[in-house]
Design a protein around this motif. Structure first.
Motif, PDB file in Angstrom:
ATOM      1  N   PHE A   1     -44.979 -53.973   9.292  1.00 21.08           N
ATOM      2  CA  PHE A   1     -43.625 -53.573   9.675  1.00 21.08           C
ATOM      3  C   PHE A   1     -43.198 -54.264  10.964  1.00 21.08           C
ATOM      4  CE2 PHE A   1     -46.191 -51.252  12.537  1.00 21.08           C
ATOM      5  CZ  PHE A   1     -45.405 -50.922  13.629  1.00 21.08           C
ATOM      6  N   ASP A   2     -41.878 -54.292  11.175  1.00 18.99           N
ATOM      7  CA  ASP A   2     -41.328 -54.611  12.488  1.00 18.99           C
ATOM      8  C   ASP A   2     -40.258 -53.592  12.805  1.00 18.99           C
ATOM      9  OD1 ASP A   2     -40.822 -55.751  14.924  1.00 18.99           O
ATOM     10  OD2 ASP A   2     -39.822 -57.540  14.153  1.00 18.99           O
ATOM     11  N   LEU A   3     -40.129 -53.281  14.082  1.00 23.25           N
ATOM     12  CA  LEU A   3     -39.227 -52.221  14.520  1.00 23.25           C
ATOM     13  C   LEU A   3     -37.762 -52.648  14.539  1.00 23.25           C
ATOM     14  CD1 LEU A   3     -41.635 -51.070  17.293  1.00 23.25           C
ATOM     15  CD2 LEU A   3     -40.842 -49.573  15.444  1.00 23.25           C
ATOM     16  N   ILE A   4     -37.478 -53.944  14.398  1.00 20.91           N
ATOM     17  CA  ILE A   4     -36.088 -54.391  14.339  1.00 20.91           C
ATOM     18  C   ILE A   4     -35.550 -54.389  12.912  1.00 20.91           C
ATOM     19  CG2 ILE A   4     -36.143 -55.816  16.420  1.00 20.91           C
ATOM     20  CD1 ILE A   4     -36.500 -58.254  14.507  1.00 20.91           C
ATOM     21  N   CYS A   5     -36.399 -54.075  11.952  1.00 18.13           N
ATOM     22  CA  CYS A   5     -36.030 -54.197  10.543  1.00 18.13           C
ATOM     23  C   CYS A   5     -35.635 -52.838   9.961  1.00 18.13           C
ATOM     24  CB  CYS A   5     -37.203 -54.780   9.762  1.00 18.13           C
ATOM     25  SG  CYS A   5     -36.938 -54.824   7.979  1.00 18.13           S
TER      26      CYS A   5
ATOM     27  N   LEU B   1     -25.644 -48.496  13.212  1.00 15.76           N
ATOM     28  CA  LEU B   1     -25.595 -49.936  13.430  1.00 15.76           C
ATOM     29  C   LEU B   1     -24.359 -50.354  14.218  1.00 15.76           C
ATOM     30  CD1 LEU B   1     -26.783 -51.307   9.959  1.00 15.76           C
ATOM     31  CD2 LEU B   1     -28.147 -50.580  11.925  1.00 15.76           C
ATOM     32  N   ASP B   2     -23.275 -49.611  14.067  1.00 17.59           N
ATOM     33  CA  ASP B   2     -22.039 -49.967  14.765  1.00 17.59           C
ATOM     34  C   ASP B   2     -22.109 -49.685  16.262  1.00 17.59           C
ATOM     35  OD1 ASP B   2     -22.180 -47.241  14.175  1.00 17.59           O
ATOM     36  OD2 ASP B   2     -20.003 -46.995  14.301  1.00 17.59           O
ATOM     37  N   ARG B   3     -23.129 -48.948  16.706  1.00 16.23           N
ATOM     38  CA  ARG B   3     -23.248 -48.604  18.129  1.00 16.23           C
ATOM     39  C   ARG B   3     -24.351 -49.388  18.839  1.00 16.23           C
ATOM     40  NH1 ARG B   3     -24.791 -43.922  19.610  1.00 16.23           N
ATOM     41  NH2 ARG B   3     -25.567 -42.989  17.677  1.00 16.23           N
ATOM     42  N   ILE B   4     -25.165 -50.121  18.085  1.00 15.71           N
ATOM     43  CA  ILE B   4     -26.249 -50.875  18.724  1.00 15.71           C
ATOM     44  C   ILE B   4     -25.669 -52.060  19.487  1.00 15.71           C
ATOM     45  CG2 ILE B   4     -28.322 -52.246  18.325  1.00 15.71           C
ATOM     46  CD1 ILE B   4     -28.846 -50.566  15.840  1.00 15.71           C
ATOM     47  N   GLU B   5     -26.078 -52.207  20.739  1.00 19.00           N
ATOM     48  CA  GLU B   5     -25.569 -53.288  21.588  1.00 19.00           C
ATOM     49  C   GLU B   5     -26.570 -54.429  21.758  1.00 19.00           C
ATOM     50  OE1 GLU B   5     -24.314 -51.650  25.282  1.00 19.00           O
ATOM     51  OE2 GLU B   5     -22.690 -50.455  24.408  1.00 19.00           O
ATOM     52  N   THR B   6     -27.865 -54.101  21.702  1.00 19.98           N
ATOM     53  CA  THR B   6     -28.885 -55.103  22.015  1.00 19.98           C
ATOM     54  C   THR B   6     -29.843 -55.292  20.857  1.00 19.98           C
ATOM     55  OG1 THR B   6     -28.796 -54.526  24.366  1.00 19.98           O
ATOM     56  CG2 THR B   6     -30.736 -55.749  23.611  1.00 19.98           C
TER      57      THR B   6
ATOM     58  N   PHE C   1     -38.125 -46.040  15.813  1.00 20.84           N
ATOM     59  CA  PHE C   1     -37.089 -46.274  14.811  1.00 20.84           C
ATOM     60  C   PHE C   1     -35.872 -45.388  15.072  1.00 20.84           C
ATOM     61  CE2 PHE C   1     -40.155 -47.950  11.377  1.00 20.84           C
ATOM     62  CZ  PHE C   1     -39.656 -49.239  11.471  1.00 20.84           C
ATOM     63  N   THR C   2     -36.115 -44.127  15.386  1.00 20.52           N
ATOM     64  CA  THR C   2     -35.019 -43.184  15.642  1.00 20.52           C
ATOM     65  C   THR C   2     -34.199 -43.625  16.840  1.00 20.52           C
ATOM     66  OG1 THR C   2     -36.213 -41.308  14.678  1.00 20.52           O
ATOM     67  CG2 THR C   2     -34.467 -40.792  16.259  1.00 20.52           C
ATOM     68  N   ARG C   3     -34.884 -44.007  17.895  1.00 17.43           N
ATOM     69  CA  ARG C   3     -34.160 -44.412  19.110  1.00 17.43           C
ATOM     70  C   ARG C   3     -33.312 -45.661  18.865  1.00 17.43           C
ATOM     71  NH1 ARG C   3     -35.589 -42.237  24.126  1.00 17.43           N
ATOM     72  NH2 ARG C   3     -37.112 -40.551  23.954  1.00 17.43           N
ATOM     73  N   TYR C   4     -33.825 -46.586  18.073  1.00 19.14           N
ATOM     74  CA  TYR C   4     -33.086 -47.831  17.854  1.00 19.14           C
ATOM     75  C   TYR C   4     -31.995 -47.681  16.806  1.00 19.14           C
ATOM     76  CZ  TYR C   4     -32.273 -52.806  16.864  1.00 19.14           C
ATOM     77  OH  TYR C   4     -31.705 -54.043  16.673  1.00 19.14           O
ATOM     78  N   PHE C   5     -32.347 -47.235  15.628  1.00 15.66           N
ATOM     79  CA  PHE C   5     -31.401 -47.252  14.517  1.00 15.66           C
ATOM     80  C   PHE C   5     -30.498 -46.017  14.440  1.00 15.66           C
ATOM     81  CE2 PHE C   5     -34.535 -50.305  12.747  1.00 15.66           C
ATOM     82  CZ  PHE C   5     -33.668 -51.365  12.590  1.00 15.66           C
ATOM     83  N   LEU C   6     -30.930 -44.889  14.970  1.00 10.98           N
ATOM     84  CA  LEU C   6     -30.122 -43.675  14.870  1.00 10.98           C
ATOM     85  C   LEU C   6     -29.428 -43.334  16.185  1.00 10.98           C
ATOM     86  CD1 LEU C   6     -32.018 -43.526  12.365  1.00 10.98           C
ATOM     87  CD2 LEU C   6     -31.965 -41.051  12.605  1.00 10.98           C
ATOM     88  N   ARG C   7     -30.036 -43.775  17.317  1.00 10.68           N
ATOM     89  CA  ARG C   7     -29.463 -43.446  18.625  1.00 10.68           C
ATOM     90  C   ARG C   7     -29.003 -44.673  19.390  1.00 10.68           C
ATOM     91  NH1 ARG C   7     -34.034 -39.421  20.847  1.00 10.68           N
ATOM     92  NH2 ARG C   7     -32.998 -39.929  22.821  1.00 10.68           N
ATOM     93  N   ALA C   8     -29.173 -45.860  18.807  1.00 10.45           N
ATOM     94  CA  ALA C   8     -28.668 -47.117  19.368  1.00 10.45           C
ATOM     95  C   ALA C   8     -29.242 -47.417  20.755  1.00 10.45           C
ATOM     96  CB  ALA C   8     -27.134 -47.108  19.410  1.00 10.45           C
ATOM     97  N   GLU C   9     -30.487 -47.048  20.999  1.00  7.92           N
ATOM     98  CA  GLU C   9     -31.136 -47.353  22.267  1.00  7.92           C
ATOM     99  C   GLU C   9     -31.841 -48.709  22.181  1.00  7.92           C
ATOM    100  OE1 GLU C   9     -33.623 -44.199  23.674  1.00  7.92           O
ATOM    101  OE2 GLU C   9     -32.156 -42.641  23.221  1.00  7.92           O
ATOM    102  N   ASN C  10     -32.073 -49.306  23.332  1.00 10.34           N
ATOM    103  CA  ASN C  10     -32.720 -50.612  23.402  1.00 10.34           C
ATOM    104  C   ASN C  10     -34.228 -50.418  23.514  1.00 10.34           C
ATOM    105  OD1 ASN C  10     -33.629 -53.188  23.897  1.00 10.34           O
ATOM    106  ND2 ASN C  10     -32.632 -53.404  25.888  1.00 10.34           N
TER     107      ASN C  10
END
Length: 232
Positions: A13-17, A97-102, A133-142
């Motif tokens: 796996f990768d965490l950006i996917c 995905l619409d809120r992810i900045e980085t 995964f939750t922080r990145y894809f659901l909460r838009a954290e870096n």
């Protein structure tokens, strides 16, 4: 060789996917289905880091710009994101995905997953992967930010050495050196998610739970055949 009542799963796996997040949820559903059908089988999952774009700058890249450059146009990005979000909804997930900045570099995050596995075992590592995964894809954290990683580690009960002052908290170089799998990867250009069941049956992509269940049952059948031949 594993005991016949144990099924090993290697999950790359990768965490950006986002497909890896979806694939993880599908795998968990498939394992629950297997538990009902074959309660005699214990499943052991080992999550294996496979960074897709390790050369991403440490500070990351602008998320939208990265995907426009990768896919060719804003319209292509919109189509792809709609596809991913629909697949995620089928898995019970609502992506942000619409809120992810980085678009992050995930090497530090993979080091942290490795530390979690070494420190507390596979279950804690899996919980940390879920948290990231939750922080990145659901909460838009870096999740390339060491401060975000520290918070994720703390939530999962992972002990992090005291770094001193607040500025020192951004330095996670004490983590295990640049990600490296426990054994060489022989699969070049591996697509993720990628699952290997009992070393005999492989499945690539975020396949639905029924497909993963079928692969697990096939792997168990092959293990039974091997055991029968060995006993003959």
């Amino acid at each position: 060789m594993n005991h016949p009542s144990t099924l090993s799963v290697e999950a790359y796996f990768d965490l950006i996917c986002p497909w890896c997040l979806i694939g993880k949820k599908h795998l968990e559903t498939a394992i629950a289905l297997l538990e009902r059908e074959r309660p005699d089988v214990a499943v052991q999952v080992e999550w294996r880091s496979y960074p897709l774009i390790p050369a991403t700058p440490p500070a990351g890249l602008p998320y939208r710009d990265f995907y426009v450059a990768r896919l060719g146009s804003p319209e292509a990005v919109a189509v792809r994101q709609a596809q991913v979000c629909a697949a995620a909804r089928d898995a019970g997930l609502t992506l942000a995905l619409d809120r992810i900045e980085t678009f992050p570099n995930t090497l530090l995050a993979h080091r942290l997953v490795r530390l979690a596995r070494q420190q507390a075992g596979a279950e804690t590592a899996a919980a940390l992967i879920d948290e990231l995964f939750t922080r990145y894809f659901l909460r838009a954290e870096n999740i390339g930010d060491p401060l975000v990683l520290r918070k994720a580690a703390t939530k999962c009960g992972i002990t992090i050495p005291d770094q001193g002052d607040a500025s020192g908290h951004r330095d996670l170089d004490w983590l295990p050196s640049l990600w490296a799998p426990e054994e060489p990867l022989v699969r070049t250009g591996l697509g993720v998610p990628h699952f290997v069941f009992d070393g005999t049956r492989s499945v690539s992509g975020a396949r639905p739970p029924a497909a993963l269940l079928e692969a697990m049952l096939q792997a168990l059948a092959r293990a039974k055949q091997r055991a029968t031949r060995a006993a003959a």
